[in-house]
Design a protein around this motif. Structure first.
Motif, short mmCIF file in Angstrom:
data_model
loop_
_atom_site.label_atom_id
_atom_site.label_comp_id
_atom_site.label_asym_id
_atom_site.label_seq_id
_atom_site.Cartn_x
_atom_site.Cartn_y
_atom_site.Cartn_z
N SER A 83 0.86 -1.18 0.00
CA SER A 83 0.00 0.00 0.00
C SER A 83 0.90 1.23 0.00
O SER A 83 2.09 1.15 0.33
CB SER A 83 -0.89 0.01 1.24
N ASP A 85 3.48 3.83 -0.78
CA ASP A 85 4.74 3.70 -1.52
C ASP A 85 5.47 2.46 -0.99
O ASP A 85 5.55 2.27 0.22
CB ASP A 85 5.58 4.96 -1.30
N VAL A 88 8.29 3.02 1.60
CA VAL A 88 7.97 3.67 2.88
C VAL A 88 7.32 2.61 3.77
O VAL A 88 6.15 2.31 3.64
CB VAL A 88 7.03 4.87 2.68
N ALA A 120 0.96 7.22 2.53
CA ALA A 120 -0.13 7.63 3.43
C ALA A 120 0.06 9.06 3.95
O ALA A 120 -0.90 9.80 4.08
CB ALA A 120 -0.24 6.65 4.61
N ASN A 169 1.56 3.38 11.85
CA ASN A 169 1.35 2.26 12.77
C ASN A 169 1.18 2.75 14.21
O ASN A 169 1.87 2.29 15.12
CB ASN A 169 2.55 1.29 12.72
N ALA A 202 -7.73 6.48 4.48
CA ALA A 202 -7.81 7.54 3.46
C ALA A 202 -8.11 6.94 2.10
O ALA A 202 -7.48 5.96 1.69
CB ALA A 202 -6.48 8.29 3.40
N MET A 224 -4.81 0.60 13.54
CA MET A 224 -3.84 0.18 12.53
C MET A 224 -4.02 0.88 11.19
O MET A 224 -3.11 0.91 10.37
CB MET A 224 -4.03 -1.32 12.26
N THR A 226 -4.93 4.02 10.88
CA THR A 226 -4.89 5.47 11.10
C THR A 226 -3.48 6.00 10.89
O THR A 226 -2.50 5.37 11.28
CB THR A 226 -5.30 5.80 12.56
N THR A 227 -3.40 7.18 10.27
CA THR A 227 -2.16 7.96 10.28
C THR A 227 -2.44 9.20 11.11
O THR A 227 -3.48 9.84 10.94
CB THR A 227 -1.73 8.34 8.85
N1 SAH Z 1 3.80 1.79 2.50
C1 SAH Z 1 2.72 2.47 3.20
C2 SAH Z 1 2.83 2.35 4.71
C3 SAH Z 1 2.63 0.97 5.27
S1 SAH Z 1 2.75 0.92 7.02
C4 SAH Z 1 2.68 3.92 2.75
O1 SAH Z 1 3.57 4.37 2.02
O2 SAH Z 1 1.72 4.61 3.07
C5 SAH Z 1 1.05 0.86 7.49
C6 SAH Z 1 0.59 2.19 8.09
O3 SAH Z 1 0.41 3.14 7.04
C7 SAH Z 1 -0.76 2.15 8.78
O4 SAH Z 1 -0.62 1.74 10.13
C8 SAH Z 1 -1.21 3.60 8.69
O5 SAH Z 1 -0.56 4.37 9.69
C9 SAH Z 1 -0.64 4.01 7.34
N2 SAH Z 1 -1.62 3.93 6.22
C10 SAH Z 1 -1.49 3.17 5.11
N3 SAH Z 1 -2.55 3.35 4.29
C11 SAH Z 1 -3.35 4.26 4.88
C12 SAH Z 1 -4.60 4.88 4.53
N4 SAH Z 1 -5.23 4.59 3.37
N5 SAH Z 1 -5.15 5.77 5.41
C13 SAH Z 1 -4.53 6.07 6.56
N6 SAH Z 1 -3.35 5.53 6.94
C14 SAH Z 1 -2.77 4.64 6.12
#
Ligand code: SAH
Length: 292
Positions: A83, A85, A88, A120, A169, A202, A224, A226-227
């Motif tokens: 998910s 990038d 990241v 995210a 996270n 999101a 989990m 939430t950002t």
């Molecule tokens: N590679 C991903 C991150 C993965 S780690 C990126 O670049 O976004 C997983 C964490 O990402 C989650 O705990 C949450 O904090 C965040 N996250 C990923 N997708 C999200 C979304 N659609 N909305 C809100 N937070 C998200």
């Protein structure tokens, strides 16, 4: 189909098809096998056209990376999806580490392509305005792989240096105290009324946004998905919008009308008293005066 194996490590962005890049879309259609965490496979399912699917659980990243390498070594076209990038907190680094462990060098087979996606921090920020307009950092509160002491030190440093902070996270069923401890550290350096946005899922089904403050953020659901976006000392709310000024107001008139500084004057040192060059210039002048 080429006779050489390839691994495409694909970031699919926040989850909506419209926020998937064209390259990611093409890479998904070019692959023969796709590997990913169940939830993520479901998110890209509408784009699949008969690819073999290897689903894995959330804590199975290492076996997923090993499987991807194994299949690519059999000359297959493999896609690993993350998910946001993939570089990241995603699969990109791990796939490279597994390859390196096997003696792989850049240019060797299998070929590897990392396909960027909207992280995210970016997609969540876009839903509340422009909170990341200035220097910012991401900190993952997951201490599954990183010692808590290291995480706490980074939270402290970021807070002291006035970075806008995106917490990834932030909380899970088992990890509940990390966000509490993080809030405590942040409050040492930042005002209780500092703007905070809790952005869940999101651009996915179930999207939810809470606008709150550093002092009150723990009164709301954080999980989990939430950002947590934490403003710096300049960030403010304007209705629903969380805005971090870039500093334009220091030099420009933001109200309609003519700028008091003409384009040719804007980079003169006397109009940037805060700049390093200006500080050096003033120090040299002072030194000359003393030496006279
Ligand atoms: N590679 C991903 C991150 C993965 S780690 C990126 O670049 O976004 C997983 C964490 O990402 C989650 O705990 C949450 O904090 C965040 N996250 C990923 N997708 C999200 C979304 N659609 N909305 C809100 N937070 C998200």
């Amino acid at each position: 189909m080429s006779g050489r194996g390839k691994i495409s490590i694909i970031g699919f962005g926040p989850g909506s098809e419209e926020h998937l890049t064209q390259r990611a879309r093409n890479a998904i259609s070019e692959c023969e096998v796709i590997l990913g965490y169940n939830t993520y496979i479901r998110l890209v399912q509408p784009l699949l056209t008969g690819q073999e699917i290897v689903r894995t659980g959330m804590t199975e990243e290492v076996s997923r990376a090993q499987k991807a390498v194994e299949l690519a070594k059999e000359a297959r076209q493999v896609a690993v999806i993350s998910s946001g990038d993939p570089g990241v907190y995603g699969m990109a680094g791990l796939v490279f580490e597994v390859l390196i462990e096997q003696g792989w060098q850049p240019g060797d087979v299998p070929e590897v392509e990392v396909i960027p996606g909207i992280a995210a921090v970016q997609s969540c920020a876009s839903l509340v305005g422009a909170p990341i307009m200035h220097d910012a950092c991401t900190i993952s509160l997951s201490d599954h792989l990183t010692p808590w002491e290291v995480i706490a030190r980074r939270v402290e440093a970021a807070a002291a240096a006035d970075f806008v902070i995106a917490l990834y996270n932030p909380r899970s069923g088992r990890r509940t105290q990390q966000i509490v401890e993080t809030q405590r550290i942040l409050l040492i350096h930042r005002a209780p009324e500092t703007p905070v946005a809790l952005v869940k899922s999101a651009y996915r089904v179930g999207q939810q946004i809470v606008r709150t403050t550093l002092a009150e953020m723990l009164e709301y659901e954080i999980g989990m998905l939430t950002t947590v976006l934490i403003g710096n000392s300049m960030t403010f709310w304007h209705g629903d919008l969380m805005i971090t000024p870039r500093g334009y107001q220091r030099k420009y008139d933001l109200a309609p009308g003519v700028q008091s500084l003409q384009p040719g004057e804007r980079l003169h040192t006397e109009h940037e008293p805060w700049a390093l060059e200006t500080a050096v210039h003033l120090a040299e002048e002072a030194l000359r005066k003393v030496q006279k």
